[in-house]
Design a protein around this motif. Structure first.
Motif, mmCIF file in Angstrom:
data_model
loop_
_atom_site.group_PDB
_atom_site.id
_atom_site.type_symbol
_atom_site.label_atom_id
_atom_site.label_comp_id
_atom_site.label_asym_id
_atom_site.label_seq_id
_atom_site.Cartn_x
_atom_site.Cartn_y
_atom_site.Cartn_z
ATOM 1 N N VAL A 239 35.590 31.877 54.769
ATOM 2 C CA VAL A 239 35.268 33.093 54.012
ATOM 3 C C VAL A 239 35.955 34.381 54.519
ATOM 4 C CG1 VAL A 239 33.606 34.670 52.991
ATOM 5 C CG2 VAL A 239 33.159 32.134 53.086
ATOM 6 N N ASP A 240 35.841 34.476 55.956
ATOM 7 C CA ASP A 240 36.633 35.610 56.527
ATOM 8 C C ASP A 240 38.120 35.378 56.228
ATOM 9 O OD1 ASP A 240 33.981 36.496 57.379
ATOM 10 O OD2 ASP A 240 34.417 35.478 59.518
ATOM 11 N N LEU A 241 38.474 34.179 56.407
ATOM 12 C CA LEU A 241 40.113 33.977 56.215
ATOM 13 C C LEU A 241 40.571 34.421 54.858
ATOM 14 C CD1 LEU A 241 43.068 33.011 57.028
ATOM 15 C CD2 LEU A 241 42.234 30.743 56.355
ATOM 16 N N VAL A 242 39.724 34.152 53.781
ATOM 17 C CA VAL A 242 40.146 34.530 52.453
ATOM 18 C C VAL A 242 40.111 35.823 52.348
ATOM 19 C CG1 VAL A 242 39.184 34.216 50.175
ATOM 20 C CG2 VAL A 242 39.254 32.371 51.665
ATOM 21 N N ALA A 243 39.067 36.638 52.980
ATOM 22 C CA ALA A 243 38.910 37.969 52.878
ATOM 23 C C ALA A 243 39.941 38.625 53.447
ATOM 24 C CB ALA A 243 37.545 38.478 53.178
ATOM 25 N N ARG A 244 40.422 38.252 54.485
ATOM 26 C CA ARG A 244 41.400 38.838 55.259
ATOM 27 C C ARG A 244 42.531 38.758 54.696
ATOM 28 N NH1 ARG A 244 45.070 36.931 58.805
ATOM 29 N NH2 ARG A 244 43.699 35.253 59.302
ATOM 30 N N VAL A 245 43.095 37.641 54.130
ATOM 31 C CA VAL A 245 44.166 37.278 53.454
ATOM 32 C C VAL A 245 44.170 38.052 52.122
ATOM 33 C CG1 VAL A 245 45.762 35.456 52.250
ATOM 34 C CG2 VAL A 245 44.669 35.195 54.666
ATOM 35 N N LEU A 246 43.285 38.123 51.496
ATOM 36 C CA LEU A 246 43.286 38.715 50.060
ATOM 37 C C LEU A 246 43.375 40.577 50.570
ATOM 38 C CD1 LEU A 246 40.408 37.221 48.152
ATOM 39 C CD2 LEU A 246 42.775 37.255 47.570
ATOM 40 N N ASP A 247 42.905 41.004 51.421
ATOM 41 C CA ASP A 247 43.136 42.241 51.896
ATOM 42 C C ASP A 247 44.717 42.620 52.021
ATOM 43 O OD1 ASP A 247 40.507 42.944 51.663
ATOM 44 O OD2 ASP A 247 40.037 42.971 53.697
ATOM 45 N N GLU A 248 45.054 41.702 53.019
ATOM 46 C CA GLU A 248 46.481 41.949 53.410
ATOM 47 C C GLU A 248 47.559 41.786 52.248
ATOM 48 O OE1 GLU A 248 47.587 38.877 56.412
ATOM 49 O OE2 GLU A 248 45.839 39.770 57.983
ATOM 50 N N GLY A 249 47.343 40.453 51.389
ATOM 51 C CA GLY A 249 48.096 40.575 50.263
ATOM 52 C C GLY A 249 48.055 41.788 49.362
ATOM 53 N N LEU A 250 46.770 42.223 49.141
ATOM 54 C CA LEU A 250 46.715 43.605 48.136
ATOM 55 C C LEU A 250 47.344 44.976 48.688
ATOM 56 C CD1 LEU A 250 43.068 42.909 46.716
ATOM 57 C CD2 LEU A 250 45.332 42.742 45.695
ATOM 58 N N ALA A 251 47.257 44.961 50.081
ATOM 59 C CA ALA A 251 47.674 45.990 50.740
ATOM 60 C C ALA A 251 49.385 46.045 50.517
ATOM 61 C CB ALA A 251 47.208 45.928 52.254
ATOM 62 N N THR A 252 49.790 44.723 51.015
ATOM 63 C CA THR A 252 51.152 44.563 50.820
ATOM 64 C C THR A 252 51.777 44.775 49.435
ATOM 65 O OG1 THR A 252 51.111 43.022 52.709
ATOM 66 C CG2 THR A 252 52.993 42.794 51.418
ATOM 67 N N LEU A 253 51.146 44.330 48.543
ATOM 68 C CA LEU A 253 51.664 44.350 47.341
ATOM 69 C C LEU A 253 51.502 45.674 46.544
ATOM 70 C CD1 LEU A 253 50.340 40.805 45.819
ATOM 71 C CD2 LEU A 253 52.769 41.635 46.331
ATOM 72 N N THR A 254 50.579 46.592 46.978
ATOM 73 C CA THR A 254 50.282 47.995 46.650
ATOM 74 C C THR A 254 51.059 48.879 47.270
ATOM 75 O OG1 THR A 254 48.242 48.157 47.691
ATOM 76 C CG2 THR A 254 48.149 47.281 45.638
ATOM 77 N N GLY A 255 51.743 48.365 48.348
ATOM 78 C CA GLY A 255 52.194 49.481 49.203
ATOM 79 C C GLY A 255 51.551 50.371 50.284
ATOM 80 N N ARG A 256 50.108 49.911 50.173
ATOM 81 C CA ARG A 256 48.985 50.823 50.979
ATOM 82 C C ARG A 256 48.610 49.687 52.263
ATOM 83 N NH1 ARG A 256 45.068 51.726 45.795
ATOM 84 N NH2 ARG A 256 46.690 52.972 44.520
ATOM 85 N N GLY A 257 48.774 50.330 53.353
ATOM 86 C CA GLY A 257 48.267 49.643 54.521
ATOM 87 C C GLY A 257 46.688 49.233 54.617
ATOM 88 N N ILE A 258 46.378 48.497 55.460
ATOM 89 C CA ILE A 258 45.055 48.303 55.621
ATOM 90 C C ILE A 258 44.370 49.146 56.515
ATOM 91 C CG2 ILE A 258 43.250 46.595 56.516
ATOM 92 C CD1 ILE A 258 44.986 44.474 55.479
ATOM 93 N N THR A 259 43.360 49.956 56.083
ATOM 94 C CA THR A 259 42.954 51.152 56.831
ATOM 95 C C THR A 259 41.596 50.938 57.613
ATOM 96 O OG1 THR A 259 41.743 51.927 54.862
ATOM 97 C CG2 THR A 259 43.878 53.063 55.282
ATOM 98 N N ALA A 260 41.005 49.935 57.284
ATOM 99 C CA ALA A 260 39.673 49.427 57.943
ATOM 100 C C ALA A 260 39.842 48.836 59.146
ATOM 101 C CB ALA A 260 38.841 48.333 57.065
#
Length: 66
Positions: free
Chosen positions: A45-66
């Motif tokens: 579950v942690d892997l899925v959450a991390r990959v989704l966060d990274e993917g959304l950050a990459t696709l939107t051009g926004r870095g992960i801030t957490a």
């Protein structure tokens, strides 16, 4: 179905599916579902959450801030 179709972002969804797949996470295309089994553990579950966060950050051009 009509409302879901109007809200869809097909190019972004396809890119996110591929981003996740390239990192070992499978999201069912077209339905954006994650299927789990009884052997699913917290680290999965942690892997899925991390990959989704990274993917959304990459696709939107926004870095992960957490």
């Amino acid at each position: 179905g009509t409302e879901a179709g109007l809200a869809a972002h097909n190019d972004i969804e396809r890119a996110l599916v591929l981003f996740c797949l390239n990192r070992g996470v499978v999201i069912t295309p077209y339905y954006n579902m994650l299927l789990v089994c009884p052997q699913t553990r917290g680290e999965h579950v942690d892997l899925v959450a991390r990959v989704l966060d990274e993917g959304l950050a990459t696709l939107t051009g926004r870095g992960i801030t957490a």
